[in-house]
Design a protein around this motif. Structure first.
Motif, PDB file in Angstrom:
ATOM      1  N   VAL A  32      17.336  -3.023  -2.666  1.00  0.00           N
ATOM      2  CA  VAL A  32      16.204  -2.491  -1.901  1.00  0.00           C
ATOM      3  C   VAL A  32      15.038  -2.191  -2.840  1.00  0.00           C
ATOM      4  O   VAL A  32      13.887  -2.558  -2.564  1.00  0.00           O
ATOM      5  N   SER A  33      15.322  -1.550  -3.948  1.00  0.00           N
ATOM      6  CA  SER A  33      14.268  -1.208  -4.908  1.00  0.00           C
ATOM      7  C   SER A  33      13.579  -2.463  -5.442  1.00  0.00           C
ATOM      8  O   SER A  33      12.347  -2.507  -5.574  1.00  0.00           O
ATOM      9  N   LYS A  34      14.370  -3.515  -5.746  1.00  0.00           N
ATOM     10  CA  LYS A  34      13.797  -4.746  -6.277  1.00  0.00           C
ATOM     11  C   LYS A  34      12.908  -5.445  -5.232  1.00  0.00           C
ATOM     12  O   LYS A  34      11.849  -5.965  -5.560  1.00  0.00           O
ATOM     13  N   ARG A  35      13.358  -5.439  -3.991  1.00  0.00           N
ATOM     14  CA  ARG A  35      12.564  -6.093  -2.942  1.00  0.00           C
ATOM     15  C   ARG A  35      11.240  -5.352  -2.712  1.00  0.00           C
ATOM     16  O   ARG A  35      10.190  -5.978  -2.549  1.00  0.00           O
ATOM     17  N   ILE A  36      11.318  -4.028  -2.676  1.00  0.00           N
ATOM     18  CA  ILE A  36      10.092  -3.244  -2.479  1.00  0.00           C
ATOM     19  C   ILE A  36       9.140  -3.459  -3.653  1.00  0.00           C
ATOM     20  O   ILE A  36       7.930  -3.634  -3.473  1.00  0.00           O
ATOM     21  N   ALA A  37       9.652  -3.465  -4.871  1.00  0.00           N
ATOM     22  CA  ALA A  37       8.810  -3.671  -6.053  1.00  0.00           C
ATOM     23  C   ALA A  37       8.161  -5.053  -6.019  1.00  0.00           C
ATOM     24  O   ALA A  37       6.974  -5.211  -6.351  1.00  0.00           O
ATOM     25  N   ALA A  38       8.922  -6.072  -5.598  1.00  0.00           N
ATOM     26  CA  ALA A  38       8.370  -7.423  -5.520  1.00  0.00           C
ATOM     27  C   ALA A  38       7.264  -7.488  -4.467  1.00  0.00           C
ATOM     28  O   ALA A  38       6.231  -8.142  -4.660  1.00  0.00           O
ATOM     29  N   LEU A  39       7.455  -6.807  -3.339  1.00  0.00           N
ATOM     30  CA  LEU A  39       6.437  -6.797  -2.292  1.00  0.00           C
ATOM     31  C   LEU A  39       5.185  -6.063  -2.780  1.00  0.00           C
ATOM     32  O   LEU A  39       4.055  -6.506  -2.505  1.00  0.00           O
ATOM     33  N   GLU A  40       5.356  -4.963  -3.490  1.00  0.00           N
ATOM     34  CA  GLU A  40       4.206  -4.235  -4.026  1.00  0.00           C
ATOM     35  C   GLU A  40       3.432  -5.092  -5.015  1.00  0.00           C
ATOM     36  O   GLU A  40       2.189  -5.082  -5.014  1.00  0.00           O
ATOM     37  N   ARG A  41       4.127  -5.858  -5.857  1.00  0.00           N
ATOM     38  CA  ARG A  41       3.428  -6.755  -6.791  1.00  0.00           C
ATOM     39  C   ARG A  41       2.653  -7.828  -6.030  1.00  0.00           C
ATOM     40  O   ARG A  41       1.522  -8.165  -6.396  1.00  0.00           O
ATOM     41  N   ALA A  42       3.246  -8.361  -4.965  1.00  0.00           N
ATOM     42  CA  ALA A  42       2.571  -9.406  -4.191  1.00  0.00           C
ATOM     43  C   ALA A  42       1.326  -8.864  -3.506  1.00  0.00           C
ATOM     44  O   ALA A  42       0.305  -9.559  -3.406  1.00  0.00           O
ATOM     45  N   LEU A  43       1.398  -7.611  -3.045  1.00  0.00           N
ATOM     46  CA  LEU A  43       0.261  -7.016  -2.331  1.00  0.00           C
ATOM     47  C   LEU A  43      -0.745  -6.355  -3.283  1.00  0.00           C
ATOM     48  O   LEU A  43      -1.902  -6.146  -2.915  1.00  0.00           O
ATOM     49  N   GLY A  44      -0.288  -5.991  -4.467  1.00  0.00           N
ATOM     50  CA  GLY A  44      -1.169  -5.336  -5.435  1.00  0.00           C
ATOM     51  C   GLY A  44      -1.412  -3.873  -5.139  1.00  0.00           C
ATOM     52  O   GLY A  44      -2.426  -3.316  -5.576  1.00  0.00           O
TER      53      GLY A  44
END
Length: 311
Positions: A32-44
């Protein structure tokens, strides 16, 4: 955008804790943490702020949440649009005036809850390819026509044997007959411009000619049934074959005659084709309907090619 990450974000936002979101999704808290972090990087942007009580949405997270929910709803609708449980049952009937169309109209009356998409394909090879690819769920054909063996993943069952009739104009020599034998048709010109190479009905009529010495002419362009009826009505030297279930309307002045053919009666065999394992629930309902509604005919006194599949 990774839909799994969006789905994880929504689950975490609803739960308020990454651990509860992980349990709901059946993954680890680390995932869950990795997916949220990846989404935050994609959105900036940052979507969550960690607190002693769990995870709270940031202002950007609050702004993104309704759009994330809509993304997931859109994805669900996209999947449903091609799901066999939700899309219409797609069936090829070859043409709009033939017996297959009548069978499908009867099926629709019996099962109005099943949404239908009726299509018309000309060539048997194209129909079989469409059945195999899933572009359509079923097709009405005469099988197995010479040169067109069915693939192993396609099943077929004969559902209707349709007698042929002779169609003449009022001036034809046989116009006054209540019925005609096949032998009486020898020497008469039977005009059928729709008989073209590569179709299963051409194979059927080739065998009919060979068996009884008939004369079938396929000359001239095929302008459709209305033009065919006009020509038959105006030309005493020509007749044509018409299947019993073909629905036609012509001007009263044409004076056309539909005459049963006997001794033997040529019958055209209609079969339903479908791909093995096709899960569409409407297909099973169609097969069950045809098994009872179409019914069988006494084959005594009839003729059909030897390549026709048995009932």
């Amino acid at each position: 955008m990774d839909l799994d990450a969006v789905r994880t974000f929504v689950a975490a936002a609803d739960a308020g804790r990454f651990q509860e979101a992980a349990a709901e999704l059946g993954v680890t808290q680390q995932a869950v943490s990795k997916r949220i972090a990846a989404l935050e990087r994609a959105l900036g942007v940052r979507l969550f702020t960690r607190t002693p009580r769990g995870a709270e949405l940031t202002i950007d997270g609050q702004a993104f949440l309704p759009h994330a929910r809509e993304l997931l709803r859109t994805a669900e609708r996209a999947v449903a649009s091609v799901s066999t449980a939700h899309r219409p049952l797609r069936v090829d009937v070859i043409n709009s005036r033939g017996a297959a169309t009548g069978l499908m109209r009867g099926f629709h009356r019996a099962h109005p809850e099943i949404e239908l998409d009726v299509v018309m394909l000309w060539e048997i090879d194209a129909a079989v390819a469409a059945v195999r690819s899933g572009a359509i769920d079923a097709s009405f054909r005469a099988v197995a026509a010479p040169g067109h063996p069915l693939p192993e993943d396609v099943e077929a069952v004969r559902v209707l044997d349709e007698p042929l009739q002779l169609l003449t104009g009022p001036g034809h020599a046989l116009a006054g007959a209540r019925s005609v034998t096949v032998a009486e048709l020898a020497g008469h010109r039977i005009w059928m411009p729709g008989v073209v190479p590569g179709t299963e009905w051409t194979a059927y009529y080739d065998d009919l000619v060979a068996a009884f010495g008939l004369t079938i002419e396929a000359t001239g362009p095929n302008f459709g049934s209305d033009a065919l009826l006009d020509t038959i009505a105006d030309t005493p030297a020509l007749a044509t074959f018409m299947s019993e279930g073909t629905r036609l309307v012509w001007p009263a002045g044409h004076g056309l005659r539909r005459i049963p053919v006997t001794a033997p009666t040529p019958v055209y065999p209609h079969a339903l084709l479908w791909r093995r394992g096709n899960p569409h629930p409407g297909l099973a309902a169609l097969r069950a309907h045809l098994a009872t509604a179409a019914g069988g005919r006494d084959t005594a006194g009839t003729w059909m090619p030897d390549w026709v599949i048995p009932r």
